[in-house]
Enzyme design. Structure first.
Site, PDB file in Angstrom:
ATOM      1  N   GLN A   1       0.776  -1.248   0.000  1.00 61.25           N
ATOM      2  CA  GLN A   1       0.000   0.000   0.000  1.00 61.25           C
ATOM      3  C   GLN A   1       0.806   1.297   0.000  1.00 61.25           C
ATOM      4  O   GLN A   1       0.483   2.236  -0.730  1.00 61.25           O
ATOM      5  CB  GLN A   1      -0.966   0.030   1.208  1.00 61.25           C
ATOM      6  CG  GLN A   1      -1.850   1.234   1.210  1.00 61.25           C
ATOM      7  CD  GLN A   1      -2.846   1.318   2.349  1.00 61.25           C
ATOM      8  OE1 GLN A   1      -3.455   2.349   2.557  1.00 61.25           O
ATOM      9  NE2 GLN A   1      -3.050   0.266   3.107  1.00 61.25           N
TER      10      GLN A   1
ATOM     11  N   ARG B   1       6.962  -9.004 -10.305  1.00 61.97           N
ATOM     12  CA  ARG B   1       7.589 -10.315 -10.476  1.00 61.97           C
ATOM     13  C   ARG B   1       6.736 -11.176 -11.421  1.00 61.97           C
ATOM     14  O   ARG B   1       5.516 -11.256 -11.240  1.00 61.97           O
ATOM     15  CB  ARG B   1       7.669 -10.994  -9.102  1.00 61.97           C
ATOM     16  CG  ARG B   1       8.767 -12.038  -9.025  1.00 61.97           C
ATOM     17  CD  ARG B   1       8.550 -12.938  -7.866  1.00 61.97           C
ATOM     18  NE  ARG B   1       8.427 -12.215  -6.610  1.00 61.97           N
ATOM     19  CZ  ARG B   1       9.199 -12.437  -5.561  1.00 61.97           C
ATOM     20  NH1 ARG B   1      10.156 -13.328  -5.631  1.00 61.97           N
ATOM     21  NH2 ARG B   1       9.000 -11.792  -4.435  1.00 61.97           N
TER      22      ARG B   1
ATOM     23  N   LEU C   1       9.053  -8.459 -14.756  1.00 66.58           N
ATOM     24  CA  LEU C   1      10.496  -8.535 -14.937  1.00 66.58           C
ATOM     25  C   LEU C   1      11.092  -9.246 -13.729  1.00 66.58           C
ATOM     26  O   LEU C   1      10.831  -8.853 -12.586  1.00 66.58           O
ATOM     27  CB  LEU C   1      11.039  -7.093 -15.010  1.00 66.58           C
ATOM     28  CG  LEU C   1      12.468  -6.888 -15.484  1.00 66.58           C
ATOM     29  CD1 LEU C   1      12.654  -7.364 -16.919  1.00 66.58           C
ATOM     30  CD2 LEU C   1      12.838  -5.402 -15.386  1.00 66.58           C
TER      31      LEU C   1
ATOM     32  N   THR D   1      13.864  -9.404 -11.661  1.00 67.68           N
ATOM     33  CA  THR D   1      15.059  -8.585 -11.432  1.00 67.68           C
ATOM     34  C   THR D   1      16.150  -9.358 -10.696  1.00 67.68           C
ATOM     35  O   THR D   1      17.161  -8.785 -10.311  1.00 67.68           O
ATOM     36  CB  THR D   1      14.704  -7.306 -10.643  1.00 67.68           C
ATOM     37  OG1 THR D   1      13.967  -7.692  -9.488  1.00 67.68           O
ATOM     38  CG2 THR D   1      13.905  -6.349 -11.477  1.00 67.68           C
TER      39      THR D   1
ATOM     40  N   ASN E   1       9.410   0.206  -2.116  1.00 65.80           N
ATOM     41  CA  ASN E   1       9.176   0.066  -0.668  1.00 65.80           C
ATOM     42  C   ASN E   1       9.313  -1.393  -0.255  1.00 65.80           C
ATOM     43  O   ASN E   1       8.491  -1.937   0.475  1.00 65.80           O
ATOM     44  CB  ASN E   1       7.801   0.618  -0.251  1.00 65.80           C
ATOM     45  CG  ASN E   1       6.634  -0.169  -0.804  1.00 65.80           C
ATOM     46  OD1 ASN E   1       6.566  -0.422  -2.005  1.00 65.80           O
ATOM     47  ND2 ASN E   1       5.709  -0.560   0.052  1.00 65.80           N
ATOM     48  N   PHE E   2      10.402  -2.016  -0.734  1.00 64.79           N
ATOM     49  CA  PHE E   2      10.687  -3.379  -0.304  1.00 64.79           C
ATOM     50  C   PHE E   2      11.248  -3.364   1.119  1.00 64.79           C
ATOM     51  O   PHE E   2      11.564  -2.306   1.668  1.00 64.79           O
ATOM     52  CB  PHE E   2      11.731  -4.023  -1.236  1.00 64.79           C
ATOM     53  CG  PHE E   2      11.194  -4.324  -2.606  1.00 64.79           C
ATOM     54  CD1 PHE E   2      10.029  -5.069  -2.761  1.00 64.79           C
ATOM     55  CD2 PHE E   2      11.849  -3.872  -3.737  1.00 64.79           C
ATOM     56  CE1 PHE E   2       9.530  -5.356  -4.021  1.00 64.79           C
ATOM     57  CE2 PHE E   2      11.352  -4.156  -5.004  1.00 64.79           C
ATOM     58  CZ  PHE E   2      10.185  -4.891  -5.145  1.00 64.79           C
TER      59      PHE E   2
ATOM     60  N   VAL F   1       7.795  -3.726   8.131  1.00 63.02           N
ATOM     61  CA  VAL F   1       6.734  -2.973   8.827  1.00 63.02           C
ATOM     62  C   VAL F   1       5.455  -2.915   7.998  1.00 63.02           C
ATOM     63  O   VAL F   1       5.509  -2.675   6.796  1.00 63.02           O
ATOM     64  CB  VAL F   1       7.234  -1.535   9.138  1.00 63.02           C
ATOM     65  CG1 VAL F   1       6.100  -0.636   9.590  1.00 63.02           C
ATOM     66  CG2 VAL F   1       8.315  -1.573  10.219  1.00 63.02           C
ATOM     67  N   TYR F   2       4.339  -3.131   8.682  1.00 64.63           N
ATOM     68  CA  TYR F   2       3.022  -2.898   8.089  1.00 64.63           C
ATOM     69  C   TYR F   2       2.337  -1.757   8.845  1.00 64.63           C
ATOM     70  O   TYR F   2       2.781  -1.340   9.917  1.00 64.63           O
ATOM     71  CB  TYR F   2       2.160  -4.165   8.166  1.00 64.63           C
ATOM     72  CG  TYR F   2       2.583  -5.226   7.175  1.00 64.63           C
ATOM     73  CD1 TYR F   2       2.243  -5.131   5.840  1.00 64.63           C
ATOM     74  CD2 TYR F   2       3.340  -6.329   7.586  1.00 64.63           C
ATOM     75  CE1 TYR F   2       2.623  -6.109   4.922  1.00 64.63           C
ATOM     76  CE2 TYR F   2       3.732  -7.304   6.679  1.00 64.63           C
ATOM     77  CZ  TYR F   2       3.369  -7.189   5.345  1.00 64.63           C
ATOM     78  OH  TYR F   2       3.755  -8.136   4.442  1.00 64.63           O
TER      79      TYR F   2
ATOM     80  N   GLY G   1      -7.765  20.175  19.093  1.00 69.17           N
ATOM     81  CA  GLY G   1      -7.374  21.553  18.805  1.00 69.17           C
ATOM     82  C   GLY G   1      -7.549  22.525  19.951  1.00 69.17           C
ATOM     83  O   GLY G   1      -7.386  23.725  19.770  1.00 69.17           O
TER      84      GLY G   1
ATOM     85  N   GLN H   1     -10.336  23.221  21.310  1.00 70.35           N
ATOM     86  CA  GLN H   1     -11.727  23.670  21.323  1.00 70.35           C
ATOM     87  C   GLN H   1     -12.533  22.497  21.877  1.00 70.35           C
ATOM     88  O   GLN H   1     -12.428  21.402  21.324  1.00 70.35           O
ATOM     89  CB  GLN H   1     -12.234  23.964  19.904  1.00 70.35           C
ATOM     90  CG  GLN H   1     -11.372  24.890  19.092  1.00 70.35           C
ATOM     91  CD  GLN H   1     -11.561  26.332  19.484  1.00 70.35           C
ATOM     92  OE1 GLN H   1     -12.318  26.660  20.393  1.00 70.35           O
ATOM     93  NE2 GLN H   1     -10.855  27.206  18.814  1.00 70.35           N
TER      94      GLN H   1
END
Ligand code: COA
Length: 414
Positions: free
Chosen positions: A16, A37, A71, A73, A95-96, A136-137, A245, A247
């Site tokens: 994500q 992949r 591809l 890699t 973001n691997f 990390v998730y 805030g 308030q």
């Protein structure tokens, strides 16, 4: 013309966080080439599937307006192709898990050697430090970035928010980092590294809670429900639905709350419009009463005040209350369900909620571009099928002939 027309992004993002960032770039007109992949592609294609064998909504809603190339890699031929793509792109985003691209043989140094103008952007869970190698998730980022410790009710456990502030929030940061680096490249001619940690992104969004941490050392947080009768520890506590805030605000029930879990409205009882609010709920007496007619007098009994407001709100629907309080300048917001948001005509009209057609799943709804540019309108187009544009990209960008592509396919490089 679109704002980022002519910018080519080599998109190695998955799940994500990264995909939301590159999707924004695609919406602004960049040519975003998603590298996946062979065979499986981005894992989200198969996650939370609602239709067998069809790309999930999870995937389709994060990858609009992109092209897909498969591809491998990790194969030698795949790496050659990858190098050539790096050479012809302006941005490489990924973001691997930490170190994955280096393990493929593509360190920042090597990437710069291949293309000194490239902007190389990454999302990781953490920046340099004790957790830098962790995967990390979303919810891990929420817990480690200060969201969970400050969300929920004081007598309950730390709570995760449904808003994906670690993933989609950090994707926004990455997109801004990329565009800023492109802007700088206009002057220097050089690319640069853009690094975004999810922990940093969440903490940035929890900025007011670090503010409160420092205020706490000088006395109780008077706008928190713990004041004046509860206890404060040594860290910013969870504040339930109190307004962040300063308030006074709270979520109160509306007519029908017994059967509708979203029959609630958020009401802010700020000093500027308190008179109007008091009159609307039939408590004109508060205006003459020194126990109620100043913010200071009300502060220790905000719970009691919202109980009184709720006596009135439970007699009306959330939309009726909105219609009464808004003209009185009393800030308030009905708690809208996802169903109500999906059906809201004004969100459809602005392109914030968009219906998209997909060859395998048919029509579905998605969230469009939340950033509206007057000179670069967004048209949301469907996400690509796995490898849909492999041949097209290899021909168009790398100038490969059909037989070369066929040979690469038979050896499993694409
Ligand atoms: N060809 C060949 N190999 C590929 C490939 C391709 N086109 N695309 C990915 N791979 C390989 C990677 O190189 C990696 O191999 P390695 O472990 O030998 O280095 C492997 O696929 C898996 O990548 P990884 O990122 O480790 O996936 P994961 O499913 O184990 O972890 C995350 C997923 C999200 C936890 C992890 O990627 C992560 O922590 N990312 C950074 C933080 C983040 O963005 N989290 C939010 C996700 S919403």
């Amino acid at each position: 013309m679109k704002a980022l027309e002519g910018v080519r992004v080599l998109d190695m993002t998955h799940v994500q966080s990264g995909p939301t960032g590159t999707q924004l770039l695609a919406w602004f007109g960049a040519d975003v080439i998603k590298v996946e992949r062979p065979g499986s592609g981005d894992a989200t294609r198969g996650q939370l599937r609602d239709i067998p064998e069809v790309d999930s909504l999870y995937f389709t809603m994060l990858n609009h307006n992109k092209r897909s190339i498969t591809l491998n890699t990790k194969s030698q031929k795949g790496q050659e192709i990858f190098s050539e793509l790096i050479e012809s792109c302006d941005v490489l985003a990924e973001n691997f898990a930490p170190g994955a691209l280096d393990r493929m043989g593509f360190s920042w140094q090597r990437i710069q050697e291949i293309n000194p103008r490239i902007i190389y952007a990454s999302v990781k869970g953490f920046g340099p430090g004790p957790y830098q190698d962790c995967k990390v998730y979303e919810n891990v980022a929420q817990c480690t970035g200060g969201e969970a410790s400050t969300t929920g009710f004081d007598d309950g456990p730390p709570t995760i928010t449904g808003a994906q502030i670690g993933d989609s929030g950090t994707g926004l940061n990455m997109a801004l980092g990329i565009v800023t680096a492109l802007f700088q490249r206009e002057k220097t001619g050089r690319g640069q590294r853009v690094e975004c940690a999810m922990q940093d992104g969440v903490l940035n969004l929890c900025r007011v809670k670090l503010r409160d941490q420092q205020r706490l050392s000088r006395g109780p947080l008077t706008e928190y429900p713990q004041y004046p009768n509860g206890e404060f520890g040594d860290a910013t506590p969870r504040a339930g639905n109190a307004s962040g805030g300063g308030q006074p605000g709270w979520v109160v029930k509306c007519r029908g709350w017994e059967s509708d879990p979203n029959s609630y409205i958020y009401v802010i009882a700020q000093a500027a419009s308190f008179e109007h609010l008091a009159c609307a709920i039939g408590r004109e007496d508060w205006l003459e009463d020194p126990e109620w007619n100043t913010p200071k007098a009300r502060l220790p009994k905000l719970g009691q005040m919202f109980d009184e407001i709720e006596k009135w709100t439970t007699t009306l629907t959330k939309f009726e209350i909105m219609a009464i309080l808004n003209p009185l300048d009393v800030p308030c917001g009905p708690v809208l369900s996802m169903k109500e948001l999906a059906d809201e005509p004004s969100l459809r009209a602005t392109g914030t909620v968009v219906e998209v057609d997909h060859p395998a799943r048919g029509k579905y709804l998605t969230v469009g571009n939340p950033i509206k540019l007057s000179e670069s309108a967004t048209t949301v187009t469907r996400s690509p099928l796995l490898g849909e544009h492999t041949d097209e990209i290899l021909r168009e960008i790398l100038g490969l002939a059909n037989d070369q592509i066929a040979a690469m396919r038979s050896e499993g490089a694409v």
